[in-house]
Design a protein around this motif. Structure first.
Motif, PDB file in Angstrom:
ATOM      1  N   GLU A  34       5.934  14.988  -1.745  1.00 22.85           N
ATOM      2  CA  GLU A  34       5.115  14.305  -0.738  1.00 22.85           C
ATOM      3  C   GLU A  34       4.161  13.321  -1.397  1.00 22.85           C
ATOM      4  OE1 GLU A  34       3.239  17.409   1.403  1.00 22.85           O
ATOM      5  OE2 GLU A  34       5.091  18.140   2.346  1.00 22.85           O
ATOM      6  N   ARG A  35       3.530  13.737  -2.506  1.00 22.03           N
ATOM      7  CA  ARG A  35       2.601  12.848  -3.199  1.00 22.03           C
ATOM      8  C   ARG A  35       3.323  11.639  -3.786  1.00 22.03           C
ATOM      9  NH1 ARG A  35      -1.197  17.132  -6.611  1.00 22.03           N
ATOM     10  NH2 ARG A  35      -2.452  17.860  -4.848  1.00 22.03           N
ATOM     11  N   ALA A  36       4.484  11.882  -4.373  1.00 25.50           N
ATOM     12  CA  ALA A  36       5.230  10.770  -4.969  1.00 25.50           C
ATOM     13  C   ALA A  36       5.643   9.759  -3.907  1.00 25.50           C
ATOM     14  CB  ALA A  36       6.451  11.307  -5.713  1.00 25.50           C
ATOM     15  N   ASP A  37       6.143  10.244  -2.789  1.00 26.95           N
ATOM     16  CA  ASP A  37       6.541   9.334  -1.711  1.00 26.95           C
ATOM     17  C   ASP A  37       5.338   8.520  -1.216  1.00 26.95           C
ATOM     18  OD1 ASP A  37       9.164  10.145  -1.827  1.00 26.95           O
ATOM     19  OD2 ASP A  37       8.977  11.618  -0.223  1.00 26.95           O
ATOM     20  N   ALA A  38       4.218   9.212  -1.066  1.00 21.58           N
ATOM     21  CA  ALA A  38       3.030   8.522  -0.560  1.00 21.58           C
ATOM     22  C   ALA A  38       2.506   7.508  -1.580  1.00 21.58           C
ATOM     23  CB  ALA A  38       1.942   9.542  -0.219  1.00 21.58           C
ATOM     24  N   ARG A  39       2.441   7.902  -2.860  1.00 22.50           N
ATOM     25  CA  ARG A  39       1.882   6.977  -3.874  1.00 22.50           C
ATOM     26  C   ARG A  39       2.780   5.766  -4.078  1.00 22.50           C
ATOM     27  NH1 ARG A  39      -0.135   3.595  -5.935  1.00 22.50           N
ATOM     28  NH2 ARG A  39      -1.358   3.459  -7.872  1.00 22.50           N
ATOM     29  N   LEU A  40       4.074   5.954  -4.084  1.00 24.16           N
ATOM     30  CA  LEU A  40       4.984   4.831  -4.287  1.00 24.16           C
ATOM     31  C   LEU A  40       4.997   3.878  -3.103  1.00 24.16           C
ATOM     32  CD1 LEU A  40       7.977   6.677  -5.996  1.00 24.16           C
ATOM     33  CD2 LEU A  40       6.349   5.106  -7.061  1.00 24.16           C
ATOM     34  N   ALA A  41       4.580   4.371  -1.941  1.00 24.98           N
ATOM     35  CA  ALA A  41       4.509   3.501  -0.765  1.00 24.98           C
ATOM     36  C   ALA A  41       3.226   2.682  -0.743  1.00 24.98           C
ATOM     37  CB  ALA A  41       4.609   4.338   0.510  1.00 24.98           C
ATOM     38  N   LEU A  42       2.257   3.052  -1.593  1.00 24.69           N
ATOM     39  CA  LEU A  42       0.981   2.341  -1.650  1.00 24.69           C
ATOM     40  C   LEU A  42       1.000   1.302  -2.770  1.00 24.69           C
ATOM     41  CD1 LEU A  42      -1.311   5.450  -1.115  1.00 24.69           C
ATOM     42  CD2 LEU A  42      -0.843   3.631   0.543  1.00 24.69           C
ATOM     43  N   SER A  43      -0.122   0.643  -2.969  1.00 22.83           N
ATOM     44  CA  SER A  43      -0.218  -0.462  -3.927  1.00 22.83           C
ATOM     45  C   SER A  43       0.114  -0.014  -5.345  1.00 22.83           C
ATOM     46  CB  SER A  43      -1.633  -1.049  -3.907  1.00 22.83           C
ATOM     47  OG  SER A  43      -1.793  -2.006  -4.932  1.00 22.83           O
ATOM     48  N   ARG A  44       1.048  -0.737  -5.964  1.00 24.99           N
ATOM     49  CA  ARG A  44       1.340  -0.493  -7.368  1.00 24.99           C
ATOM     50  C   ARG A  44       0.601  -1.476  -8.265  1.00 24.99           C
ATOM     51  NH1 ARG A  44       7.918   0.534  -7.308  1.00 24.99           N
ATOM     52  NH2 ARG A  44       7.977   1.691  -5.339  1.00 24.99           N
ATOM     53  N   GLU A  45      -0.146  -2.372  -7.639  1.00 23.66           N
ATOM     54  CA  GLU A  45      -0.950  -3.328  -8.403  1.00 23.66           C
ATOM     55  C   GLU A  45      -2.283  -2.730  -8.808  1.00 23.66           C
ATOM     56  OE1 GLU A  45       0.219  -6.256  -9.404  1.00 23.66           O
ATOM     57  OE2 GLU A  45       2.092  -5.612  -8.463  1.00 23.66           O
ATOM     58  N   HIS A  46      -2.575  -1.548  -8.297  1.00 24.33           N
ATOM     59  CA  HIS A  46      -3.830  -0.874  -8.633  1.00 24.33           C
ATOM     60  C   HIS A  46      -3.538   0.387  -9.431  1.00 24.33           C
ATOM     61  CE1 HIS A  46      -5.149  -3.431  -5.261  1.00 24.33           C
ATOM     62  NE2 HIS A  46      -6.338  -3.372  -5.811  1.00 24.33           N
ATOM     63  N   THR A  47      -4.428   0.684 -10.361  1.00 24.44           N
ATOM     64  CA  THR A  47      -4.321   1.883 -11.187  1.00 24.44           C
ATOM     65  C   THR A  47      -5.559   2.725 -10.946  1.00 24.44           C
ATOM     66  OG1 THR A  47      -3.091   0.683 -12.885  1.00 24.44           O
ATOM     67  CG2 THR A  47      -4.101   2.766 -13.522  1.00 24.44           C
ATOM     68  N   VAL A  48      -5.347   3.963 -10.479  1.00 26.97           N
ATOM     69  CA  VAL A  48      -6.451   4.854 -10.163  1.00 26.97           C
ATOM     70  C   VAL A  48      -6.750   5.706 -11.386  1.00 26.97           C
ATOM     71  CG1 VAL A  48      -7.321   6.617  -8.595  1.00 26.97           C
ATOM     72  CG2 VAL A  48      -5.692   4.917  -7.767  1.00 26.97           C
ATOM     73  N   VAL A  49      -7.963   5.531 -11.931  1.00 31.16           N
ATOM     74  CA  VAL A  49      -8.397   6.262 -13.123  1.00 31.16           C
ATOM     75  C   VAL A  49      -9.573   7.136 -12.745  1.00 31.16           C
ATOM     76  CG1 VAL A  49      -9.265   6.090 -15.484  1.00 31.16           C
ATOM     77  CG2 VAL A  49      -7.613   4.401 -14.626  1.00 31.16           C
ATOM     78  N   ALA A  50      -9.526   8.401 -13.117  1.00 32.58           N
ATOM     79  CA  ALA A  50     -10.591   9.348 -12.778  1.00 32.58           C
ATOM     80  C   ALA A  50     -11.363   9.737 -14.027  1.00 32.58           C
ATOM     81  CB  ALA A  50     -10.006  10.589 -12.126  1.00 32.58           C
ATOM     82  N   LEU A  51     -12.684   9.726 -13.915  1.00 31.01           N
ATOM     83  CA  LEU A  51     -13.543  10.271 -14.963  1.00 31.01           C
ATOM     84  C   LEU A  51     -13.897  11.694 -14.560  1.00 31.01           C
ATOM     85  CD1 LEU A  51     -15.982   7.252 -15.580  1.00 31.01           C
ATOM     86  CD2 LEU A  51     -13.917   7.861 -16.856  1.00 31.01           C
ATOM     87  N   ALA A  52     -13.429  12.654 -15.325  1.00 29.04           N
ATOM     88  CA  ALA A  52     -13.656  14.065 -15.012  1.00 29.04           C
ATOM     89  C   ALA A  52     -14.396  14.722 -16.156  1.00 29.04           C
ATOM     90  CB  ALA A  52     -12.310  14.771 -14.781  1.00 29.04           C
ATOM     91  N   GLY A  53     -15.251  15.643 -15.811  1.00 33.55           N
ATOM     92  CA  GLY A  53     -16.003  16.332 -16.864  1.00 33.55           C
ATOM     93  C   GLY A  53     -16.952  17.349 -16.288  1.00 33.55           C
ATOM     94  N   SER A  54     -17.674  18.000 -17.177  1.00 36.05           N
ATOM     95  CA  SER A  54     -18.604  19.049 -16.772  1.00 36.05           C
ATOM     96  C   SER A  54     -19.995  18.466 -16.567  1.00 36.05           C
ATOM     97  CB  SER A  54     -18.645  20.141 -17.837  1.00 36.05           C
ATOM     98  OG  SER A  54     -19.069  19.599 -19.081  1.00 36.05           O
TER      99      SER A  54
END
Length: 565
Positions: free
Chosen positions: A47-67
């Motif tokens: 489900e996630r793959a189908d949804a992500r591939l249907a959205l913009s591929r010109e954008h890259t979502v980067v997450a900053l994660a930490g404590s």
């Protein structure tokens, strides 16, 4: 360690789509056959793959994660150039994800809607006043996530949700808590298949002297190797010194320009899912593994349950009964009719005349071809017969599932049992509708006709003698009987007719016995053929459907595991 500035490989979107579709075909193939709890993650990935591939591929979502206290919000603000996310050193201040988009929001808004970042927490970081400073980051969607160790449980839940959606994960650690077991055991160790979309940043590196910083980085890499991530890039940075941001900024620029992070993330998800589901498929299993010895034992059990032995025995006795009635002395046939026909007692009365393959069978008329009755009076199966059927069904399932992985075996057994409730009626209809082959051969008709002729001759002789005695008793001139040798013709007709009828009945008795045994074998073969059809339809066919599903699932999993284009 691989080059932190270059992707490890180039992926093709079409190839990834084929792998996702293969994973989806696998899930459809195993639907209802494997435990649902083992497939939940795979459904989520598709489900996630189908949804992500249907959205913009010109954008890259980067997450900053930490404590808490790692400085990820400060790093987020430093990269953006503005104080967009609240900062706190001791208490978690980021309760909801914040996003900064480099470039236009067109296309990014739909992506952020899917990720789940509220509109009030979305910011745009690019304008005409920026010059070329941020051009290389055009298309970057940077997220500042809540602290995963927050005292508020919903924060950790939100982090887990977002980590499953972003394209690249940047883990921000600080010199004091970089070895914290929570981040290593709960998160990093679970990302072995996602090394290509994982970066670890040692933030607040300005607090360390040169040798200390190098020692901490080396120790951090050692810990990552123990986590199964020896090739994950490690970057030392600082939010308070602009030059120290350069290594991380270069990683982000290279990632954004390559436009590969989303595909690499989804490919890693498929890799991890395929590896996790790999134990659900094994060697190939032929569909005909259930069509041999196990089916023969099943047919035997079904035959007993259907009363085939009793019907076969009744068929032989019915053949003897009917043949004796047709070929015996006509004057005694009425007595034989007082005895019930064995097949009529079972509501399987199939009298007819027509072609037959019995001993000395000849051509006969088709007018009396049997009309099968809808049901029989064969006795219901007892407990031992039902137990034998259940055991035979289980043997079929066990043999069919022998080559399959353990999770498939309950599904095979359930399929084998799925139509057992219909078996009793199906067997009864099969027995009642079986043509047992009880035809009236020409030799029986000729024998019966001959019996009538000799009986008629005996009757004529007897009548002739009675007339002669009556004339003599009246004192009239005696009749002049023709002689056959020294014996009057009426006596020859009478005694010869009686003797010929009895002798003919004796002569055909062994022929009838032999033909009855052939009728028994023929009935047994036909009944077993019908029982076999029921067994295949109600037990073997559902099992073969599971084996076909297994074959489809195995093929789909092989495609999902295939090398990247």
């Amino acid at each position: 360690m691989r080059d932190a500035l270059a992707p490890s490989r180039t992926l093709d979107a079409d190839s990834l789509l084929r792998r996702v579709e293969a994973l989806n075909r696998f899930l459809r193939s195993v639907d209802g056959l494997l435990p649902p709890d083992r497939l939940t993650g795979a459904h989520t990935v598709v489900e996630r793959a189908d949804a992500r591939l249907a959205l913009s591929r010109e954008h890259t979502v980067v997450a900053l994660a930490g404590s808490t206290g790692s400085g990820k919000s400060s790093l987020f603000n430093a990269l953006a150039g503005f104080a967009l996310s609240p900062v706190g050193m001791r208490r978690p201040t980021t309760g909801e994800a914040h996003a900064c988009v480099w470039g236009s929001l067109e296309g990014a808004n739909a992506l952020l809607d899917w990720v789940g970042v509220l509109p009030r927490h979305r910011f745009v970081r690019e304008s005409a006043l920026d010059g070329n400073d941020h051009t290389a980051l055009h298309g970057l969607v940077l997220l500042d996530l809540p602290d995963f160790d927050s005292v508020r449980r919903q924060h950790a839940t939100e982090v887990d949700r977002l980590l499953g959606l972003v394209d690249l994960i940047v883990w921000v650690v600080d010199p004091q808590k970089y070895a914290d077991r929570t981040i290593h055991d709960v998160y990093l160790r679970q990302l072995k298949s996602h090394a290509d979309v994982t970066v670890v940043v040692l933030n607040q590196a300005d607090r360390l002297a040169g040798e200390e910083q190098e020692a901490v980085v080396l120790d951090l890499r050692r810990l990552l190797a123990e986590d199964g991530l020896p090739d994950v890039p490690v970057v030392a940075t600082s939010a308070v010194r602009a030059p120290a941001l350069s290594p991380l900024r270069m990683v982000l620029e290279r990632t954004v320009v390559a436009r590969q992070a989303a595909l690499m993330r989804l490919s890693a998800d498929v890799d991890a899912t395929a590896a996790r589901l790999g134990e659900l498929v094994g060697p190939a299993a032929a569909e005909d593994t259930v069509d041999r010895a196990a089916v023969a034992a099943l047919v035997d059990a079904f035959a007993v349950m259907a009363g085939v032995p009793a019907v076969v025995e009744a068929t032989e006795r019915a053949y003897r009964h009917r043949a004796a009635g047709l070929t015996g002395w006509p004057l005694l046939r009425g007595l034989r009719r007082l005895r019930p026909d064995p097949l009529r007692r079972l509501h399987l009365d199939l009298p007819s005349s027509g072609p037959t393959d019995g001993l000395l069978d000849g051509l006969s008329e088709e007018a009396d071809r049997p009309a099968p009755l809808p049901a029989s009076s064969v006795p219901d199966p007892d407990a031992s017969q039902r137990s034998a059927v259940k055991l035979a069904v289980r043997q079929v399932a066990d043999r069919a599932a022998a080559a399959l992985p353990e999770p498939w075996r309950p599904g095979v057994l359930d399929a084998a049992r799925s139509r057992l409730d219909d078996v009793r009626d199906a067997l009864d209809s099969a027995v009642a509708g079986t043509d047992l082959g009880l035809r009236t051969p020409i030799w029986q008709r000729l024998t019966g006709f001959t019996q009538w002729l000799v009986t008629l001759a005996a009757g004529i002789g007897l009548g002739w003698l009675i007339v002669g005695y009556a004339i003599r008793a009246l004192g009239l001139p005696a009749l002049d009987y023709p002689d056959v040798g020294a014996t009057p013709l009426p006596t020859v007709l009478f005694l010869g007719g009686l003797l010929a009828g009895g002798l003919l009945a004796l002569l055909v008795r062994p022929v009838i016995a032999l033909a009855a045994r052939r009728a028994r074998r023929r009935a047994d073969q036909r009944l077993r053929a019908e029982v076999t059809t029921v067994a295949r339809k109600h037990v073997v066919a559902p099992v073969r459907e599971v084996l076909q599903s297994y074959a489809r699932a195995r093929e789909a999993m092989a495609l999902a595991r295939s090398d990247h284009a």
